[in-house]
Each structure stands twice: as C-alpha cells, then as structure tokens.
Design a protein around this motif. Sequence first.
Motif, PDB file in Angstrom:
ATOM      1  N   LEU A   1       0.822  -1.208   0.000  1.00 48.77           N
ATOM      2  CA  LEU A   1       0.000   0.000   0.000  1.00 48.77           C
ATOM      3  C   LEU A   1       0.858   1.261   0.000  1.00 48.77           C
ATOM      4  CD1 LEU A   1      -2.899  -0.915   2.460  1.00 48.77           C
ATOM      5  CD2 LEU A   1      -3.149  -0.268   0.067  1.00 48.77           C
TER       6      LEU A   1
ATOM      7  N   ASP B   1       1.894   1.833  -3.492  1.00 51.19           N
ATOM      8  CA  ASP B   1       0.747   2.242  -4.315  1.00 51.19           C
ATOM      9  C   ASP B   1       0.360   3.694  -4.043  1.00 51.19           C
ATOM     10  OD1 ASP B   1       0.647  -0.262  -5.381  1.00 51.19           O
ATOM     11  OD2 ASP B   1      -1.018  -0.976  -4.139  1.00 51.19           O
TER      12      ASP B   1
ATOM     13  N   LYS C   1      -7.187   3.556  -0.471  1.00 47.57           N
ATOM     14  CA  LYS C   1      -5.939   2.904  -0.075  1.00 47.57           C
ATOM     15  C   LYS C   1      -5.368   3.540   1.199  1.00 47.57           C
ATOM     16  CE  LYS C   1      -4.541   1.029  -4.560  1.00 47.57           C
ATOM     17  NZ  LYS C   1      -4.513  -0.375  -4.136  1.00 47.57           N
TER      18      LYS C   1
ATOM     19  N   TRP D   1      -4.599   1.712   4.654  1.00 48.52           N
ATOM     20  CA  TRP D   1      -3.251   1.800   5.251  1.00 48.52           C
ATOM     21  C   TRP D   1      -3.352   2.173   6.728  1.00 48.52           C
ATOM     22  CZ3 TRP D   1      -0.247   5.337   7.777  1.00 48.52           C
ATOM     23  CH2 TRP D   1       1.128   5.074   7.854  1.00 48.52           C
TER      24      TRP D   1
END
Length: 621
Positions: A566, A569, A610, A614
Amino acid sequence: MSILSTEKLSHSFHDRWLFRDLHFGLQSGDRVALVGINGTGKSTLLKILAGVLSPDQGTIVAERGIRIGYLPQEPDFAHLNTIEDFIYSADNKQQQLIKEYERLIELDQCDANELGRISDELTTLNAWEYEHQIKTILNRLQISDFDKKISAMSGGQQKRLALAKLLIDEPDVYILDEPTNHLDIETIEWLEKLLTSGNKTVLIVSHDRYFLDHVCQEIRELERGEVFHYKGDYANFVEKKAERHLSQVASADKARNLWKKELEWMRRQPKARGTKSKSRIEAFYDLQDKSKGPTEHDKVQLKMQASRQGSKIMEIDAVSKSFKSSSIITDFTYTFKKGDRVGLAGRNGSGKSTFLNLITKSLEPDNGHISTGETTVIGYYKQGGLDFRENQRVIDVVKDVAEHIDMGKDGIITASQLLTQFLFPPEKQFGMVSKLSGGERKRLQLMRVLMLNPNFLILDEPSNDLDMDTLNILEDFLERFPGVLLLVTHDRYLLDKLTDQLFIFDGSGHVQLYNGNYADFKFEQDERLKEEKNIKSKDANQQKPAQTTQTKSKISYKEMIEFNSLETDIQRIEDEITALSGKLMEVEDHIELSKIAQDIDRLKNELDNKSARWIELAELI
C-alpha cells in the motif's frame, strides 16, 4: 459497433425452423434480456452466440480476442472430478497461485519459505484483491468443500458452481441462461449488483422480472423467428408488446380472409401455371405466409376447477425435524385457514423443501403431528420436474392422470382439448416428451397438477424455466384461485403479488410467521439493520479510547504484505495526480481537459480508499 453479432443466422430443431436469416448484435456495455415463449429458440440462440452450437446456416462475428462466458440451463461437467479442478483454470497463473496459497494455509505445518514465495508472486501480480473476489463469489454461492466430487452435487449446486466459475473468470461478454434458478433471494440481489458494476456486456434469458428490471436496459423478444426490440423496463415491454400483438392479429386476420378468397381463385384456374397471373400467384403465397400470423387465442388458457373445501384444511402441531445433529424445523405449529396465501422464504438449505415433504407426507416428523382435512386435495408442483419415460408421448402423460377433465362450468373436456389450451397442438401431442424444451416440460407438469382440481396448491419454484407469457397467465389464475396457496419461489415479484403472509426459515430450526409480503418484510429488515448499525457505531465511538490501552490485534502475514504494498501504491498514485495536475495547465482542448479531470477524480478516490486501508492496518501493527 457490435462486439458480437450474427449474419443471416438460421437454425432448425426437429425439422422445424426456429429462425431464418436472423440478425442479432451486442455492443460493448449492452445489458440485454432475451424473452419469448417456450420452444421459440432462446436457449438455442444463446448456445450459438456462445460458440457451443454450430448454426445450420449463417455465421457468428466476434471482435478479435473477445472472451465469452456462457452459463447453460443444465451445465455439463463431463471429464471433471472435483470442485477445485473446475474452479481454478490450469492456464490462469493467478488462479493457480491462489489455489496453491489456499492449500498451504490449510496445512497444520506449511513451508514458510514456499508460502513467502507465493505471497511475493501474488503481490507482484496484484492478485490479493482477485483472491478476495474469488472467496466472496464462492461464499455467496455456498461453495466451500473444494474436494467434493462434482458428480455428488445436486443439479442446483452444479448450476451455482458453473455460475461461480463464470463470474471468477470475468469474461468480456456474459451469456446467462436462467442464472437465478437455484439461487435464494439474497444471492440474487448480490448478483444484480455484480452484473451492473463496471461496463459489463450481458445477455440474459430469465423469467425473473425484478432481476431483469434491475440488470437490463433493453428487452428483446424472440417470436416466430424474429427479434423485436424494446428499450426500458419490463412494464414498458408488456405495454408495447400488447400494442404490437393487437396490430399483428389484425393484419393476420385480414390476410387470412383475403387468402381464403384467393384460394378459391387458385382452385378455379387451370392447373397450368403459365396461364395464370404470375404476380397474383406470388401475392397468393405471400398472403399464405402472412395468414400464419398470431391469433387472439395463441396463449395458455387456465380455467381449472378447485375441489370443494371443508372447514378443516390442515393442522400442524408442534412439528420438529432434524437430520443428524442439525435441527431443520423446531416445534412449529400452524393451522391453515380458507384463503391462506403463504410464501416460504429463507436461504437455500434452510428447511423449505423439508417442510413441503413433511406436509405432503413424503417425510415423517421426528416430533409433533400433521393432520389433513378429508376434503383437502393437494396439488404439488415439484421443483424436480416432470417424470416421464423416454418413449412416452405427450398425450399419454396426460391420459395417465385422466382421459376426461372436469372444467366446472365449462363442462368436461378431453385430454387432447386440454393440451390444446396449454399450447400443445396436435403435432406435439403425439410427439415424444423427450423432444420438448425444458420450459414446455414445465408447462406440461403444471397442467398435470392443475387437472387434479386441487384446493391446496403447493408450488415449488414454479417460475423456473416457464416463459413470461405463461407466468403472467399463471399469476392471473392464482390471484383468482379460491383455495390455499403455498408458494416457494426466489421470484420476488411473485411473492409480492401472490402472498400476504410469510413463513421465514432462518436455517437453525426456527420458523418466523410474518404478516405481509416480501417487499414489506425486506423494508422492515433493512430499517432494523440500519438502526442496529447506528447503535453499534455509537457504541464503538464511545468505547474507542478504552480500547487503545488494550493489547493490539494480531496482524496476519497476508495483511503485512498488503500493508507494505500500500505504501508503494499510495506514492505512485500521488505522483500520477501531480503529473496530471500539471497537464491541466498545458492542455487547451476541452475534451482532453475533461478526460484529465475525470482521471484525477478517479485517482483521488483510489487514493482515499488505499489511505484508509493503510491507516486501518497501521493501527493493527
């Protein structure tokens, strides 16, 4: 432009043309329902489009590289052994990695290095979300025992397995033949959301009107070898179809009258065709084709007589039933009254079929008693289908019950006359049952049940494989039916229209009595869930400070892998947003500006999701 279409498609079945020179096309993003009476060739057309069946004439044109997923009415699992063999494709690397990952984590002692290697590969392929999607699909369709032999599964389980595989593979075009058969209502509602997410191209044959309304944007009707298009929902289709039918009946009646006059002229004239007007002869044969159009009587006629019903109908007293250690029905009591219209609701396997077997005396209760009144005549339309011999003719199936049928005020008619009312013309009456379509067999089965003149009617999934026209007529008949109606169906429209009371099976043995139809029950259930969610949310907020001092939750190896990926990303998405924001200052074309703005919005949504995930994992760590 069509991504899948036909060119001059023609196909016959038992020496009868289903359609000739047919054109049918699907564009990307189309969600189309295909309807029509049983025996018109809907399933055949789906098989041809899916490449399962070769047409007698014509071709199929598909976009290069397009992947077509096909769900048949009755899946064929020849040469396949276990569920696992079928679900995970040998040529799909992601699926094979997920299969191996699932195998390793099930072991008491697994190779940590091997598990780490596979986890790394899954991360590299961004396959964790895919793994979660596969699990969601399998759980929703109640598929868990991967070692189970496919041959040991019921027909309904096999249909759900085939649907699961199709959804997991995510084809470019979904071709689905009666996908809601053998699904409970909750699963159907989930399937609706899945098929309408993204820009899926879907072609469906289904009898479920709510399902069609929620999924499809267009209805196409296959009738007498032609396809008619209707934009909008099912109600609009019914209205426009009625208008078209009236117009066709009027045209066909006019053609028949004119054809009779021309037939006299053809008979009077000399046999030598050269002495007759060639254009008039050609016009005669055109009229002959038009005169074969629909008539006002081209529909099933339900006029069955219900037997007289006494004061005592059926009494269920403290009935319980268990299988092994699983309780199916516990201490259930109910007394049926005249005019009762009861729907049975609950997930697959919750006990509905067991309940029907108990009240029809094909199964004995463990405790309690079921008493049926002397005048009660039960008509039981079973989900399993029609029992027949391969060499049995259609008319013999009816004569096995009775050669003459009492129609009440309409007198007594023969078995052949009754078959004609149910749209079985003489040529089909003396044909083999084995040559009937699945829907025609269901219609024949329904007729056999109704000709017993029941006053306690049990219908177990009556809408499966029946065409829309027959269903509409069945609904009208059931609304006027004076006896007791007990209905098991996943068709929410039928439940709402025909029942005013529900027996709700929760799967643990408890049966809840609910006064109202399914729409009422669903509304109350949704409101209760919202209220419970709000209460839990308030409780969680109040308890949050106290929980921070407690021991931290353990994070799994898979979640640790996800947490690390993550961070990468999130950085990548932030860089993409920065780059696109810079482009906004350079581009002048308004179309390009709009596209860039949409991409930025999409990336921001992805970044929010995301980032939230996280934070969630960071709290666990």
